[in-house]
Every structure is written in structure tokens, then in C-alpha cells.
Design a protein around this motif. Structure first.
Motif, PDB file in Angstrom:
ATOM      1  N   THR B 145      30.173  14.903 -69.507  1.00  0.00           N
ATOM      2  CA  THR B 145      30.375  15.858 -68.412  1.00  0.00           C
ATOM      3  C   THR B 145      30.953  15.254 -67.140  1.00  0.00           C
ATOM      4  OG1 THR B 145      28.119  15.451 -67.667  1.00  0.00           O
ATOM      5  CG2 THR B 145      28.465  17.309 -69.167  1.00  0.00           C
ATOM      6  N   GLY B 146      30.927  13.922 -67.035  1.00  0.00           N
ATOM      7  CA  GLY B 146      31.392  13.305 -65.809  1.00  0.00           C
ATOM      8  C   GLY B 146      30.316  13.180 -64.739  1.00  0.00           C
ATOM      9  N   LEU B 147      29.136  13.707 -65.004  1.00  0.00           N
ATOM     10  CA  LEU B 147      28.033  13.475 -64.061  1.00  0.00           C
ATOM     11  C   LEU B 147      27.617  12.011 -64.123  1.00  0.00           C
ATOM     12  CD1 LEU B 147      25.767  16.602 -64.747  1.00  0.00           C
ATOM     13  CD2 LEU B 147      27.544  16.321 -63.006  1.00  0.00           C
ATOM     14  N   ASP B 237      24.486  27.663 -64.357  1.00  0.00           N
ATOM     15  CA  ASP B 237      25.686  27.970 -63.591  1.00  0.00           C
ATOM     16  C   ASP B 237      25.896  26.933 -62.491  1.00  0.00           C
ATOM     17  OD1 ASP B 237      26.213  30.169 -65.110  1.00  0.00           O
ATOM     18  OD2 ASP B 237      25.500  31.644 -63.652  1.00  0.00           O
ATOM     19  N   GLY B 238      24.802  26.580 -61.852  1.00  0.00           N
ATOM     20  CA  GLY B 238      24.910  25.571 -60.800  1.00  0.00           C
ATOM     21  C   GLY B 238      25.406  24.244 -61.350  1.00  0.00           C
ATOM     22  N   VAL B 239      24.847  23.826 -62.471  1.00  0.00           N
ATOM     23  CA  VAL B 239      25.267  22.561 -63.081  1.00  0.00           C
ATOM     24  C   VAL B 239      26.743  22.632 -63.454  1.00  0.00           C
ATOM     25  CG1 VAL B 239      24.905  20.986 -65.013  1.00  0.00           C
ATOM     26  CG2 VAL B 239      22.952  22.119 -63.963  1.00  0.00           C
ATOM     27  N   ARG B 245      33.411  20.519 -60.270  1.00  0.00           N
ATOM     28  CA  ARG B 245      33.793  19.777 -59.078  1.00  0.00           C
ATOM     29  C   ARG B 245      34.097  18.325 -59.439  1.00  0.00           C
ATOM     30  NH1 ARG B 245      29.020  20.359 -55.527  1.00  0.00           N
ATOM     31  NH2 ARG B 245      28.644  22.360 -56.532  1.00  0.00           N
ATOM     32  N   ARG B 246      33.215  17.712 -60.174  1.00  0.00           N
ATOM     33  CA  ARG B 246      33.398  16.319 -60.579  1.00  0.00           C
ATOM     34  C   ARG B 246      34.696  16.146 -61.378  1.00  0.00           C
ATOM     35  NH1 ARG B 246      30.600  15.366 -57.573  1.00  0.00           N
ATOM     36  NH2 ARG B 246      28.528  14.518 -57.390  1.00  0.00           N
ATOM     37  N   PHE B 252      36.854  10.815 -64.756  1.00  0.00           N
ATOM     38  CA  PHE B 252      36.637  10.972 -66.186  1.00  0.00           C
ATOM     39  C   PHE B 252      36.008   9.743 -66.816  1.00  0.00           C
ATOM     40  CE2 PHE B 252      38.409  14.979 -67.119  1.00  0.00           C
ATOM     41  CZ  PHE B 252      39.336  15.196 -66.125  1.00  0.00           C
ATOM     42  N   GLY B 253      36.641   8.614 -66.625  1.00  0.00           N
ATOM     43  CA  GLY B 253      36.261   7.434 -67.387  1.00  0.00           C
ATOM     44  C   GLY B 253      34.910   6.875 -67.003  1.00  0.00           C
TER      45      GLY B 253
END
Lengths: 254, 254
Positions: B145-147, B237-239, B245-246, B252-253
Motif C-alpha cells: 500500500t505504500g504506508l 475509507d479513511g485508510v 495520498r501516499r 512506491f519503492g
DNA sequence: ACCTGAACACCGTTCAAGT
DNA sequence: ACCTGAACACCGTTCAAGT
């Protein structure tokens, strides 16, 4: 319709509706005094320090006399959980999102100031005068949003749950893992270190990677104020999206 | 670096790392057996039914023998809270949102099946093998997810908190307000009716309006499955917004 | 090294008796 | 009607003694 239905005695007392006694000596105590004494003890010594005997002696009475005012110790705990809540902040003309943030943060701070609330809260729906006042004020702040009443109630309970959970985490982090839930962690160093010690990277690959990456090595610890805002914004974003959906469908008037 | 740091004895046992004893009679019990017995009692009689003596007699031993395996009753409760968790669902190749929903719902169902978990959970960060496995699987599901790791942990604890809160509400609603948190509500009719009885519309305007509008007169009650999904979607939805945004910022990486 | 049994300190709650 | 004091049933936990 029937205006004088008999409420459970504990509710009568919590709402100050005790019928005036006819004859005999006047009572020396009331529920509020007893509850306040119990709260003082819990604040000073934790919930484990609250015993019927201790509370009684603090208000200058024999332990058994408390049962004139309180059906059981459980009753007393319920009363404590309600009485410890201050008055909620007033919405004024505040935008709903600002108020909801304020409201949630205030609940979190309340729990941090009285950590024993975490042990007392059985997650029962609120029935006391203070807790219900909090609920009322959030509903009022959401009045212009187009959400229906059920949705507003759901938002309220979701935010309350978040405040409790986050306060619990912050509280736990602040304890330094010495006195943790009785898990026997005396002198245990750091949460991250413990995890690193205990996790098998093959069985816990993602978590091991995160631990070795240092997630739990934050400056203030891993449950600081930024974390609180993070989750809060996450939820308020969700609410905002819902409101946008409702509004765009033209449900304004009701 | 130092691979053999001494863990707190309770953790050693929870992770099955007990050093084999040299001489003397072999132990007749282990922590898992004792914990399982305690869970059976709690499931059948509630947490109040769990006493050291009761657990001991269920495993055929004197009460005081348990202290060979458990530092205190608190230790035992901690062990129960971990052991009651089943294995988490496996992410497979599932989209993160589907898995997160499944994961949260499974936690909610677990609590509903063992309501005493609500009383035991002190919101301490997880240290047992099962709870940490749950955490690991959610982190894995959020991998693409990029988080960052901290955000993933925050998502996990937010969702866990929601599962607990909602389960508590559903549990309370299912009790019909007879056995409520000891508030002395024997035979009390309906939550909405109680509120109507007790609320002063001038002091609680918004809540009174909602009550008289019938918010608490739902078909199944006011804490049904639709309510659970409502709050869950709200958070997811918030996540999702955060992830968007991220991602749009090109992280990405790693 | 494991388990037992007696013992300790404490607890919530009841009930009859005083005023 | 309120409060007390004695009493009850039950806890978690310790410790010395057995094997």
C-alpha cells in the motif's frame, strides 16, 4: 405516557431523584459524596485500592453503611465512571469536524488523567447524566451535516471507542513496560527489544521486518500525540466522505 | 546481539521456552493446560467464575500448585487473552481492504464468542504468540500500500480498538439491559425508554430529539451488523484516502 | 522439583440489633 | 430510617513440610 415509571434505584440516585424520606434520622451521606471519595482513592492508588471498607472509612462510616446508598460495589464503579466525566466542551458555532476532534481528544485526556476508567468501562451504553451530556453535545455539533440520527450515534460510539483505545495505548507506553497487565514484565527493557527477542522471523515475517526496521524505536515512544491525530484524522476523513455523499444526494431538509 | 537474554518467566512460558528441568518429579501440568481450563470456566460462567481454586480443581490439583506455573492470577488472565485467539485468516493475494475487513470482523466475532475478553483486555500491547500473529498478518496484507510501518501499526491498533468497542456494544445490546454493568437495571425495559424517562429535553436537546425520533427503536436493536459495517467502512475509507495520498506522491519503492 | 495443607490477610455482603 | 458490629463465605497468596 406514564410519567412516573419506577426506575432502578441506582438510576434514581444517579439522576438525583431520590424521594425525600419521611421520618427517622436524616441520611449523613449521599451517592455523590461516596462516589467522590472512591474516585479520590482510585486516582491515588488505582482501582485495586478501592474497597468498600476503604471508601467507607474515608467518608467516616462503617463499611456496611454504604449499602444504604449503593446496591453493590459494581454500582459504585458505574457511578464513578459517570461522575469522573467533566462537562463536555460546548460546540458554539464550531465546524463539526473541529468539534468532533476536540470532543474525542477531551475524552482521551480524561482517561489518561484517570487510567482506572479503562478497567471500569465495560463498554455499556451510557446511562449517567454526564456521559449522556457528552453524547448530546456531539449530536448537536453534527446537526447540520445531513447525517441521520443513527449515523450520528454510530459516529459518536466509534470516536469514543477510539479515544479509549488510544488512551490505553498511550497509558501502556507511558508505563515503560514494568507494570504491564501483570504479565510479569518487571524490568523488561523495551517493547521492540522484547519482540525482537521472541519473534521467529519465519513465522512472523512482516512483523519481524517492522521490528528490525525500528518501528518501536520512536523518540517519544510509539504512542505519542502524532499517532493519536493520525488515527483521528483517518476516521474524520471517513465521516467527511460520508457527509459528502449524503449532501450530494440532496438530503438537506430532513 | 546477546541471544540468550533472560525474559520474564511468564513470557518464557507463553512462548514455550521453558528450560527442561534437571531432576525431581516431572511436572504434571503446563501453562497451556491450565489456561485452557480457565477459558472453559470463563466461557461457561463468566470471568467472575474463574478463581484459582476452581481452575486448580478442574485440572486436578491443589490451588496452590498453580503457582508453579503462573506468577499470579493476573498472569493467568493475560495468558487466557492470548490463548483464546485462533489463528488469523491468511491474506493470500487478497486486496488489502478486503483482508482488513475480514480481519476486523474476525476479531469482533472472537470477542462476541468470549465476552469475558472485554473484561480482561487492559489494552496492553500484545506480547503473546497468537495476538502477535494477528498483527503480523495485517502488516503483510498492507505490504503493497505504500504506508510505512508506523502507519500500518496505527491502522492495526485502530481497527482492533474498533472491533472491541463494537463487540462490546453488540454484547450490551444483546443482554437486553437486564444484567447491565451492575447498574441495577433488573427488568428495565428498553434503552430508549429509559432515556426518554430520564432526560430533561432542555438540558439534553439533541439527544432527546433523537430518542423521541426513535433512534433506539431499530428492528434488531441499535447495534446490529449494519452498524458494524458502517463504522468499519468509515475507517477503511479513511485508510484508503491516506493510501491514495501516499501513492500519488510517488512513494512506491520504500 | 513438584505438590500438599494449613494458615494469613483481606474481601464483599447479610443480618440482627441498636438508636 | 439510618448506622453499627459481628458474622459468613470466599478470595489470592505464603510458606513449611512432605515425596
Amino acid at each position: 405516557m406514564a410519567p412516573e415509571r419506577p426506575l432502578p434505584p441506582m438510576l434514581e440516585r444517579m439522576w438525583g431523584r431520590e424521594r425525600a424520606p419521611r421520618r427517622g434520622p436524616r441520611p449523613r451521606l449521599d451517592l455523590a459524596t461516596i462516589t467522590a471519595a472512591a474516585i479520590e482513592i482510585a486516582d491515588a492508588e488505582g482501582l485495586a485500592g478501592v474497597s468498600m471498607g476503604g471508601v467507607a472509612s474515608r467518608v467516616g462510616v462503617a463499611a456496611t453503611a454504604l449499602y444504604r446508598y449503593v446496591g453493590s460495589k459494581e454500582d459504585l464503579l458505574t457511578s464513578m465512571a459517570d461522575a469522573v466525566a467533566l462537562d463536555p466542551p460546548e460546540p458554539g458555532g464550531m465546524p463539526w469536524r473541529d468539534y468532533a476532534a476536540l470532543w474525542t481528544r477531551a475524552q482521551r485526556d480524561l482517561v489518561l488523567a484517570h487510567p482506572w476508567v479503562l478497567e471500569v468501562t465495560k463498554y455499556a451504553p451510557p446511562l449517567g447524566p454526564r456521559r449522556l451530556l457528552w453524547l448530546d453535545r456531539l449530536l448537536a455539533a453534527l446537526a447540520g451535516t445531513g447525517l441521520d440520527d443513527g449515523e450520528k450515534i454510530n459516529v459518536a460510539s466509534t470516536l469514543t471507542g477510539y479515544a479509549l483505545t488510544d488512551a490505553a495505548l498511550a497509558h501502556a507506553a507511558g508505563m515503560g513496560f514494568e507494570e504491564h497487565a501483570g504479565a510479569g514484565l518487571e524490568g523488561a527493557a523495551d517493547y521492540g527489544e522484547l519482540l525482537a527477542e521472541v519473534l521467529d522471523p519465519e513465522r512472523y515475517p512482516a512483523l519481524s521486518a517492522a521490528v528490525h526496521g525500528g518501528v518501536f524505536r520512536g523518540a517519544e515512544g510509539w504512542a505519542d500525540d502524532a499517532d493519536f491525530r493520525f488515527g483521528l484524522d483517518l476516521m474524520l476523513d471517513g465521516v467527511e466522505q460520508l457527509i459528502a455523499r449524503r449532501t450530494s444526494k440532496g438530503r438537506f431538509g430532513g
